[in-house]
Enzyme design. Sequence first.
Site, PDB file in Angstrom:
ATOM      1  N   TYR A  96       0.841  -1.206   0.000  1.00  0.00           N
ATOM      2  CA  TYR A  96       0.000   0.000   0.000  1.00  0.00           C
ATOM      3  C   TYR A  96       0.875   1.254   0.000  1.00  0.00           C
ATOM      4  O   TYR A  96       0.504   2.298  -0.531  1.00  0.00           O
ATOM      5  CB  TYR A  96      -0.965  -0.023   1.194  1.00  0.00           C
ATOM      6  N   LYS A 103      -3.182   8.567   2.603  1.00  0.00           N
ATOM      7  CA  LYS A 103      -4.421   8.423   3.386  1.00  0.00           C
ATOM      8  C   LYS A 103      -4.251   9.009   4.784  1.00  0.00           C
ATOM      9  O   LYS A 103      -5.212   9.540   5.353  1.00  0.00           O
ATOM     10  CB  LYS A 103      -4.845   6.949   3.466  1.00  0.00           C
TER      11      LYS A 103
HETATM   12  P1  NAD Z   1     -12.461   3.349  -8.230  1.00  0.00           P
HETATM   13  O1  NAD Z   1     -11.337   3.042  -9.141  1.00  0.00           O
HETATM   14  O2  NAD Z   1     -13.806   2.914  -8.615  1.00  0.00           O
HETATM   15  O3  NAD Z   1     -12.496   4.906  -7.884  1.00  0.00           O
HETATM   16  C1  NAD Z   1     -11.348   5.723  -7.864  1.00  0.00           C
HETATM   17  C2  NAD Z   1     -11.719   6.983  -8.586  1.00  0.00           C
HETATM   18  O4  NAD Z   1     -10.675   7.960  -8.520  1.00  0.00           O
HETATM   19  C3  NAD Z   1     -11.990   6.729 -10.076  1.00  0.00           C
HETATM   20  O5  NAD Z   1     -13.289   7.168 -10.415  1.00  0.00           O
HETATM   21  C4  NAD Z   1     -10.953   7.586 -10.774  1.00  0.00           C
HETATM   22  O6  NAD Z   1     -11.399   8.123 -12.000  1.00  0.00           O
HETATM   23  C5  NAD Z   1     -10.737   8.673  -9.728  1.00  0.00           C
HETATM   24  N1  NAD Z   1      -9.518   9.441  -9.962  1.00  0.00           N
HETATM   25  C6  NAD Z   1      -8.226   9.017  -9.919  1.00  0.00           C
HETATM   26  N2  NAD Z   1      -7.400  10.015 -10.283  1.00  0.00           N
HETATM   27  C7  NAD Z   1      -8.185  11.095 -10.552  1.00  0.00           C
HETATM   28  C8  NAD Z   1      -7.943  12.423 -10.998  1.00  0.00           C
HETATM   29  N3  NAD Z   1      -6.702  12.869 -11.251  1.00  0.00           N
HETATM   30  N4  NAD Z   1      -8.997  13.261 -11.181  1.00  0.00           N
HETATM   31  C9  NAD Z   1     -10.252  12.838 -10.945  1.00  0.00           C
HETATM   32  N5  NAD Z   1     -10.559  11.590 -10.531  1.00  0.00           N
HETATM   33  C10 NAD Z   1      -9.534  10.734 -10.352  1.00  0.00           C
HETATM   34  O7  NAD Z   1     -12.044   2.673  -6.833  1.00  0.00           O
HETATM   35  P2  NAD Z   1     -12.678   2.777  -5.365  1.00  0.00           P
HETATM   36  O8  NAD Z   1     -12.097   1.628  -4.641  1.00  0.00           O
HETATM   37  O9  NAD Z   1     -14.129   2.967  -5.433  1.00  0.00           O
HETATM   38  O10 NAD Z   1     -11.949   4.075  -4.790  1.00  0.00           O
HETATM   39  C11 NAD Z   1     -12.660   5.174  -4.244  1.00  0.00           C
HETATM   40  C12 NAD Z   1     -11.985   5.649  -2.974  1.00  0.00           C
HETATM   41  O11 NAD Z   1     -12.139   4.657  -1.964  1.00  0.00           O
HETATM   42  C13 NAD Z   1     -10.487   5.905  -3.101  1.00  0.00           C
HETATM   43  O12 NAD Z   1     -10.144   7.035  -2.324  1.00  0.00           O
HETATM   44  C14 NAD Z   1      -9.893   4.657  -2.479  1.00  0.00           C
HETATM   45  O13 NAD Z   1      -8.592   4.847  -1.995  1.00  0.00           O
HETATM   46  C15 NAD Z   1     -10.883   4.450  -1.360  1.00  0.00           C
HETATM   47  N6  NAD Z   1     -10.880   3.129  -0.726  1.00  0.00           N
HETATM   48  C16 NAD Z   1     -10.971   2.002  -1.488  1.00  0.00           C
HETATM   49  C17 NAD Z   1     -10.953   0.765  -0.869  1.00  0.00           C
HETATM   50  C18 NAD Z   1     -11.047  -0.506  -1.676  1.00  0.00           C
HETATM   51  O14 NAD Z   1     -10.668  -1.558  -1.174  1.00  0.00           O
HETATM   52  N7  NAD Z   1     -11.546  -0.486  -2.885  1.00  0.00           N
HETATM   53  C19 NAD Z   1     -10.859   0.660   0.545  1.00  0.00           C
HETATM   54  C20 NAD Z   1     -10.777   1.829   1.282  1.00  0.00           C
HETATM   55  C21 NAD Z   1     -10.788   3.069   0.641  1.00  0.00           C
END
Ligand code: NAD
Length: 277
Positions: free
Chosen positions: A164, A171
């Site tokens: 990570y 984060k």
């Molecule tokens: P996802 O890939 O569906 O979403 C990530 C989003 O970030 C995408 O829509 C992407 O287009 C956007 N993004 C990245 N760079 C960008 C930029 N420069 N400008 C605009 N948008 C941008 O994946 P997700 O897992 O739904 O992630 C959403 C959030 O949840 C993130 O912050 C991620 O770190 C967090 N998160 C995810 C998990 C997991 O296990 N999936 C767990 C905890 C937290």
Amino acid sequence: MAKREYPSGNLMAGKRGLIMGVANKNSIAWAIAEQLAAQGAEIAFTYQGEAMERRVRPLAESLGAKIIMSCDVTDDASMDALFGAIKEEWGEMDFLVHSVAFAGRDQLAGSFIDQTTREGFKTALDISAYSFVDAARRSAAMMSEGGSMVTMTYLGSERVVPNYNVMGVAKAALEACTRYLAADLGPRGIRVNAISAGPIKTLAAAGIGSGRHMFRFNKATAAMQENTDLEGVAGAALYLLSSLGTSCTGETHHVDGGFHAIAMPQEGPLKASLGID
Ligand code: NAD
């Protein structure tokens, strides 16, 4: 995948807000959108460039969205255009969901000390932490009646999770930003919180090395001995973004089946997850 069901009602009736970070129907942001819409919210959506538009536009339209715009959070002009359009269409807004993060794939495999470059560090912190500050400032300017904001984080901010790496640092910064934003915006009736979700299979999660191990270990270790459901994350967002969350701000709320609370997992499930007799 079975279609998810979200409790319907009117907790968000008359509320308008922006959801940033839908990439496809597996995105955490999309689950939150479905839940908020089922409670009557009107939602504006962003997608990251033309390649994403193909997936995001039909989803957003299915919820009756009128504002569906391209936005790259690293590009001030694109942030200006997005918030300008919201101002013109709505004048005011009630909520913001920031569900955006990025770090280069090269940063997310191997050891933190060797993999983390200056550029990789800057990019991860810019997209994954600073963008929340920027979006919060712009949103707050349209929340004269108060409001609520939520961002998405992960336990890798508090404790080490293999691969990570710099995203854990980003984060940690994001969670600190949440507290500082909560302090600044509290007097204006605007609450700011983070949801720390357990691993969920999304596009972003696929970029992290050792994903399979992460899901198996999480399931074996979590208090509930299961992986995190998107419904739970969406429900937490509804609580934090609606009047149910009154008085809650500056919080990092874990929605991970209790994984964060466990110091030592039960022997049986752990051995099974590691393939040990
Ligand atoms: P996802 O890939 O569906 O979403 C990530 C989003 O970030 C995408 O829509 C992407 O287009 C956007 N993004 C990245 N760079 C960008 C930029 N420069 N400008 C605009 N948008 C941008 O994946 P997700 O897992 O739904 O992630 C959403 C959030 O949840 C993130 O912050 C991620 O770190 C967090 N998160 C995810 C998990 C997991 O296990 N999936 C767990 C905890 C937290």
